[in-house]
Scaffold this motif. Structure first.
Motif, PDB file in Angstrom:
ATOM      1  N   CYS A 128       0.915  -1.450   0.295  1.00 57.40           N
ATOM      2  CA  CYS A 128      -0.198   0.236  -0.258  1.00 57.40           C
ATOM      3  C   CYS A 128       0.714   1.212  -0.012  1.00 57.40           C
ATOM      4  O   CYS A 128       0.879   2.207  -0.823  1.00 57.40           O
ATOM      5  N   PHE A 129       1.988   1.563   1.195  1.00 62.96           N
ATOM      6  CA  PHE A 129       2.960   2.723   1.139  1.00 62.96           C
ATOM      7  C   PHE A 129       4.025   2.723  -0.152  1.00 62.96           C
ATOM      8  O   PHE A 129       3.979   3.996  -0.693  1.00 62.96           O
ATOM      9  N   MET A 134       0.328   5.222  -0.787  1.00 60.75           N
ATOM     10  CA  MET A 134      -0.613   5.965   0.399  1.00 60.75           C
ATOM     11  C   MET A 134       0.150   6.302   0.991  1.00 60.75           C
ATOM     12  O   MET A 134       1.351   5.857   1.072  1.00 60.75           O
ATOM     13  N   ASP A 135      -0.007   7.349   1.972  1.00 58.37           N
ATOM     14  CA  ASP A 135       0.445   8.228   3.098  1.00 58.37           C
ATOM     15  C   ASP A 135       0.379   7.204   4.094  1.00 58.37           C
ATOM     16  O   ASP A 135       1.070   7.424   5.120  1.00 58.37           O
ATOM     17  N   LYS A 183       3.062   6.175   6.345  1.00 59.54           N
ATOM     18  CA  LYS A 183       4.193   5.455   5.932  1.00 59.54           C
ATOM     19  C   LYS A 183       5.508   6.361   6.636  1.00 59.54           C
ATOM     20  O   LYS A 183       6.571   6.117   6.566  1.00 59.54           O
ATOM     21  N   LYS A 184       5.528   7.548   6.377  1.00 61.22           N
ATOM     22  CA  LYS A 184       5.922   8.333   7.098  1.00 61.22           C
ATOM     23  C   LYS A 184       5.244   9.891   7.979  1.00 61.22           C
ATOM     24  O   LYS A 184       4.513  10.178   7.358  1.00 61.22           O
ATOM     25  N   VAL A 185       5.545   9.809   8.996  1.00 60.83           N
ATOM     26  CA  VAL A 185       4.755  11.150   9.899  1.00 60.83           C
ATOM     27  C   VAL A 185       5.030  12.191   9.733  1.00 60.83           C
ATOM     28  O   VAL A 185       5.779  12.985   9.987  1.00 60.83           O
ATOM     29  N   GLU A 197       7.022   9.868  18.144  1.00 59.46           N
ATOM     30  CA  GLU A 197       7.551   8.372  17.848  1.00 59.46           C
ATOM     31  C   GLU A 197       7.283   7.961  16.802  1.00 59.46           C
ATOM     32  O   GLU A 197       7.495   6.727  16.558  1.00 59.46           O
ATOM     33  N   TYR A 198       6.050   8.076  16.233  1.00 58.83           N
ATOM     34  CA  TYR A 198       5.681   6.671  15.726  1.00 58.83           C
ATOM     35  C   TYR A 198       5.513   7.449  13.905  1.00 58.83           C
ATOM     36  O   TYR A 198       5.484   7.790  13.224  1.00 58.83           O
ATOM     37  N   CYS A 199       6.444   5.997  13.507  1.00 64.00           N
ATOM     38  CA  CYS A 199       6.625   5.797  12.211  1.00 64.00           C
ATOM     39  C   CYS A 199       5.795   4.252  11.248  1.00 64.00           C
ATOM     40  O   CYS A 199       6.006   3.373  12.538  1.00 64.00           O
TER      41      CYS A 199
END
Length: 199
Positions: A128-129, A134-135, A183-185, A197-199
């Motif tokens: 998906c990423f 997708m973001d 995918k990347k915050v 801290e969440y990716c």
């Protein structure tokens, strides 16, 4: 931002599973698990009482091309589905500029507690990423659906909150827990949601 997707060319193979577009030949297998009590109800839809019920949904899957059949490689039997649909995040002020779909999944009771859904989604999420561009991906579960909760937590989705979900087919309001995986915050999203801290 609601992303238009077409999974026609999607074919993902894991150790035990194949994920592919739905086919007319899946009808009998689909009806077998969709008619089981407690399968659809965990996702907010009424179990299928006739094969005609299943045929209508199968035709919709084949027309929209946003749902994948889950096939077990040992038997080539269709045992579940994974779908990508419009997400609540598409109208969220913080998230609506991102390309996001909502992930839904269901599995035949016969194959519960074998790690199969975690296996399937562990390969689908990177797809998906990387391929569908997708973001982020959202997903959720009803508060009493502990099986889906365990899958979602194993895949490192971040808990966002809780809302009411009105299931018209079941004539019941559920408590629905919401999650997201990026995918990347983006910085502004991380600040707004507390996900630094969440990716």
């Amino acid at each position: 931002m609601d992303l238009k997707i077409d999974l026609s060319d999607t074919y993902i193979e894991t150790d035990r599973l194949l994920l592919r577009l739905w086919r007319p030949s899946d009808l009998e297998d689909f009806f077998e698990y969709a008619s089981e009590e407690g399968v659809g109800e965990m996702a907010g839809w009424r179990r299928h009482y006739t094969i005609r019920d299943t045929e209508k949904v199968l035709n919709m899957f084949m027309r929209h091309k946003s749902d994948l059949a889950i096939c077990h490689k040992s038997s080539m039997k269709t045992i579940g589905s994974i779908g990508l649909s419009s997400s609540w995040a598409n109208v969220d002020e913080v998230l609506k500029s991102l390309k996001i779909k909502d992930l839904g999944f269901v599995l035949s009771k016969e194959y519960w507690n074998m790690g199969l859904m975690t296996e399937a989604l562990s390969d689908l999420i990177p797809y998906c990423f990387e391929t569908l561009n997708m973001d982020a991906i959202t997903c959720g579960h009803f508060s009493d659906n502990l099986k889906s909760q365990r899958v979602i937590e194993k895949l490192d989705f971040a808990f966002i909150g809780e809302r009411e979900f009105n299931s018209f087919p079941l004539k019941r309001i559920f408590s629905h827990l919401k999650y997201i995986k990026f995918k990347k915050v983006p910085v502004h999203v991380g600040e707004a949601l507390g996900l630094f801290e969440y990716c």
